[in-house]
Write a protein that holds these residues in place. Structure first.
Motif, mmCIF file in Angstrom:
data_model
loop_
_atom_site.group_PDB
_atom_site.id
_atom_site.type_symbol
_atom_site.label_atom_id
_atom_site.label_comp_id
_atom_site.label_asym_id
_atom_site.label_seq_id
_atom_site.Cartn_x
_atom_site.Cartn_y
_atom_site.Cartn_z
ATOM 1 N N LYS A 3 17.709 -34.907 -64.676
ATOM 2 C CA LYS A 3 16.987 -35.553 -65.766
ATOM 3 C C LYS A 3 17.794 -36.671 -66.403
ATOM 4 C CE LYS A 3 14.642 -31.394 -67.398
ATOM 5 N NZ LYS A 3 14.729 -30.519 -68.584
ATOM 6 N N TYR A 4 19.084 -36.695 -66.104
ATOM 7 C CA TYR A 4 19.941 -37.638 -66.822
ATOM 8 C C TYR A 4 20.000 -38.982 -66.131
ATOM 9 C CZ TYR A 4 20.921 -33.629 -69.605
ATOM 10 O OH TYR A 4 20.762 -32.562 -70.421
ATOM 11 N N ASN A 5 19.270 -39.927 -66.705
ATOM 12 C CA ASN A 5 19.171 -41.250 -66.106
ATOM 13 C C ASN A 5 20.170 -42.172 -66.796
ATOM 14 O OD1 ASN A 5 18.390 -43.601 -64.903
ATOM 15 N ND2 ASN A 5 16.467 -43.807 -66.061
ATOM 16 N N VAL A 46 9.841 -40.610 -76.818
ATOM 17 C CA VAL A 46 11.145 -41.038 -76.311
ATOM 18 C C VAL A 46 12.254 -40.252 -77.003
ATOM 19 C CG1 VAL A 46 12.763 -42.969 -76.132
ATOM 20 C CG2 VAL A 46 10.328 -43.320 -75.709
ATOM 21 N N TRP A 47 12.084 -40.121 -78.310
ATOM 22 C CA TRP A 47 13.099 -39.400 -79.067
ATOM 23 C C TRP A 47 13.202 -37.955 -78.583
ATOM 24 C CZ3 TRP A 47 13.195 -35.270 -82.610
ATOM 25 C CH2 TRP A 47 14.387 -35.133 -83.329
ATOM 26 N N GLY A 48 12.028 -37.352 -78.397
ATOM 27 C CA GLY A 48 12.002 -35.976 -77.930
ATOM 28 C C GLY A 48 12.608 -35.850 -76.541
ATOM 29 N N ALA A 49 12.252 -36.799 -75.675
ATOM 30 C CA ALA A 49 12.732 -36.757 -74.298
ATOM 31 C C ALA A 49 14.237 -36.933 -74.245
ATOM 32 C CB ALA A 49 12.032 -37.839 -73.480
ATOM 33 N N ALA A 50 14.735 -37.743 -75.182
ATOM 34 C CA ALA A 50 16.166 -38.037 -75.186
ATOM 35 C C ALA A 50 16.978 -36.763 -75.379
ATOM 36 C CB ALA A 50 16.493 -39.049 -76.274
ATOM 37 N N GLN A 51 16.385 -35.771 -76.022
ATOM 38 C CA GLN A 51 17.072 -34.505 -76.217
ATOM 39 C C GLN A 51 17.351 -33.824 -74.868
ATOM 40 O OE1 GLN A 51 17.088 -33.344 -79.846
ATOM 41 N NE2 GLN A 51 16.691 -35.536 -79.867
#
Lengths: 378, 284
Positions: free
Chosen positions: B38-40, B221-226
């Protein structure tokens, strides 16, 4: 070309406009004859533009009425009046091209088939090649002509011009004065022209009304009011005048004699506007002649002795400032028709003029100090 | 040394541009990445997956569409209201005009955290259900100020004699507005609307307070960044940037063409004049 049409007189009756305590236009009653070129002349703040705006319908009069022929237009909104305006800033619509600017009034009135009319109008003001330009792409003089065309195409009863040449340089202004006069002759519409430039008013208008503090001081043909001003204000605002405050000494059958500063001056009765004993004697600078002290002076001339304090050579004429024995400085303009015949600063001279050229103004309530300055009040 | 002195401005400008655009470039480049997890965050390999399958991750496109919708509605309402406020403030003298002028600036000066939390408190007190409606209300509120300021500036720059000329030329108030005032103020309104949309689309703080269970794009985006941002987010962000860039470029191009046409026009007039004077000379 636009055909000459039957136009009607413009009547202003007891027109008054107050802004708070300030009276901009004070009980103005005036008839502007149909088809005339009429100038409202006065210093800034004299009410001339307010008068114009009331005629246009852009300002509501506080009192009085405006009518064109028999039709009372006082209550009509601006867009219903048969009157169009050329604005000082031209106010051309920047987002429309020249053709559409000129067509604007016709389109709003739903006139059909406007193309020939617009083209004829552009022809009249010689702007046919500019039809698809935007106003910004035109020079000041061309924009001015668009503003005139845009107003005239509606065939108004009265065309109002608010200082239309104020933004142009001197040379272009001269050219446009002639141009506007030509257009006025061609269309025959009544032109009401507001200006503070006395030369412009006199050059262009058939009738000039000099305004001061919301009132008309004097009205008439340019030459008439210039040659025979009726008030101190007019004598000063329209050109220059040398004024001497005095008392009437004796009245003859065709002239009065006035004593001022220990001297006697004579004014023809027909040129004396003073009803009482206080008379201001006025003489235009160009009516005066300057000679060396002691030189002979023609019959029927009045004279003043003095000392030259300033000489300005302007090519066509020489302008002298002469200080009298009582300290007043008077202006004398002399044609340079003889080369080398000039007085110099410091010369003792005599200034003389034909008595027929003097005029008399009402001096009631004015002191000598108010009056005696050769400078125009602008 | 002279070379440096002569080009220092260019170099400085270039560095600033690089500084401004590196983040955008990184986002763009990573949108073509092919990360195994998941880490792009670093480059693994080239892939068009994110671009061809933009809605591949659950919720991305829904939130994107939601943000566009909120942006359009709040921009429209704020533009209409803000334009009317601007007209009132510029055209009419009324009691409280100065105060209004001042109050209009307040939302711009208030920290978003304060505004977001106080709005939330208000909605909760009113037991108003949180969701799209509350977010739209909040967005309208803070975009109005920007619209008012932009339109007001345009209106104040408008020569009042233009509208007088229109009235003088047989246009009643409606026709004057339609044919003169609006066309002249329209660029200001359009600019205000674009700005309003950008502000709304991009808002996170105020939206986050008032969204309830609603997920806008910034919230997504904020949520996904977690948990690690999916590549699709990069692709969408790049897409938004490209659309904005395209709008700017088109505007520039139109302006450039207009200038060009004007110059050509002037040049042809000069040529005409030259021909005329040559003609006059040859005749004399």
């Amino acid at each position: 070309m636009v055909e000459s049409r039957k136009v009607e007189d413009l009547h202003l009756r007891n027109l008054t406009k107050r802004f708070g305590d300030f009276v901009a236009v004070d009980d103005l009653t005036l008839t502007i004859p149909a088809g005339s070129f009429f100038a409202l002349l006065g210093p800034s703040g004299c009410g001339k533009t307010t008068t114009l705006r009331m005629v246009a319908g852009l300002e509501d009069p506080s009192e009085g009425s405006i009518s064109i022929g028999e039709q009372d237009v006082t209550g009509l909104r601006a867009f219903k009046r048969p009157v169009n305006t050329v604005f000082q800033s031209y106010a051309l619509f920047p987002h429309l091209d020249i053709f559409e600017n000129v067509a604007f009034g016709l389109r709003r009135r739903g006139v059909k088939d406007i193309k020939p009319a617009v083209e004829a109008m552009l022809e009249l003001v010689e702007l046919t090649p500019m039809a698809r330009r935007k106003p910004k792409q035109l020079s000041g003089g061309q924009q001015q002509r668009v503003a005139v065309a845009r107003a005239l195409i509606n065939e108004p009863e009265v065309l109002l011009l608010d200082e239309p040449l104020g933004a142009l340089d001197l040379k272009l202004r001269r050219q446009m004065q002639i141009e506007l006069k030509r257009i006025q002759m061609e269309v025959g519409t009544t032109f009401v022209h507001v200006t503070h430039d006395q030369e412009e008013a006199m050059t262009m208008a058939d009738t000039v009304a000099v305004m001061n503090e919301g009132r008309i001081e004097q009205m008439g043909a340019p030459a008439d009011i210039y040659e025979l001003p009726e008030t101190v204000f007019v004598a000063r605002f329209l050109g220059q005048s040398n004024l001497f405050a005095g008392r009437r000494e004796s009245s003859g059958s065709d002239s009065v004699t006035v004593a001022a500063h220990g001297q006697q001056f004579t004014i023809p009765n027909s040129r004396n506007n003073a009803p009482g004993g206080d008379v201001i004697v006025g003489v235009r600078p160009e009516k005066m002649t300057i000679v060396d002290a002691g030189d002979p002076i023609p019959d029927a001339h009045d004279r003043i002795a003095g000392r030259v304090v300033d000489v300005s050579y302007t090519g066509v004429s020489t302008q002298y400032l002469v200080k009298t024995s009582w300290g007043e400085e008077i202006s004398v303009f002399e044609q340079n028709d003889v080369v080398g015949d000039q007085s110099a600063v410091g010369d003792s001279v005599e200034v003389h003029w034909a008595r027929d050229h003097a005029f008399g103004l009402d001096g009631t309530g004015t002191s000598a100090d108010d009056v005696e300055s050769a400078m125009p009040v602008v | 040394m002279r070379f440096v002195r002569r080009h220092i401005l260019t170099v400085a400008a270039f560095i600033v541009l690089v500084y401004l655009f590196i983040p955008v470039a990184v986002v763009g480049v990573l949108s073509f990445n092919d990360p195994p997890s998941k880490y792009n965050t670093k480059w693994y390999g080239f892939s068009l997956d994110a671009w061809t399958n933009m809605c591949g991750i659950p919720g991305v496109c829904e939130s994107f569409v939601e943000s566009i919708k909120i942006g359009l509605i709040s921009t429209f309402v704020a533009t209409v209201l803000g334009t009317m406020v601007a007209f009132a403030l510029v055209r009419y003298r009324f009691r409280g005009r100065k105060t209004t002028n001042l109050l209009i600036f307040l939302p711009m000066a208030t920290p978003e955290v304060v505004m977001g939390s106080s709005l939330l408190a208000l909605f909760l007190n009113m037991t108003f259900p949180l969701g799209t409606t509350t977010v739209i209300i909040a967005h309208i509120m803070f975009t109005i100020s920007f619209v008012v300021v932009a339109v007001k500036a345009r209106l104040q720059g408008l020569d009042p004699s233009l509208e007088e000329a229109s009235r003088d030329l047989y246009a009643d108030s409606r026709a004057t507005f339609q044919h003169v005032t609006f066309p002249l103020v329209a660029p200001g309104i359009a600019g205000a609307a674009l700005l309003g949309f950008a502000l709304s689309f991009d808002d996170f703080i105020i939206s986050f307070f008032n969204a309830g269970t609603l997920v806008t794009f910034p919230i997504y985006v904020w949520g996904a960044a977690q948990r690690g941002i999916p590549v699709q987010v990069n692709a969408l962000a790049t897409l938004v940037f490209l659309v904005a860039l395209a709008i700017v470029l088109i505007a520039q191009f139109v302006a450039w063409r207009r200038r060009k046409a004007l110059q050509a026009d002037m040049a042809s007039r000069d040529a005409d004049l030259k021909a005329l004077s040559m003609d006059a000379l040859s005749r004399s």
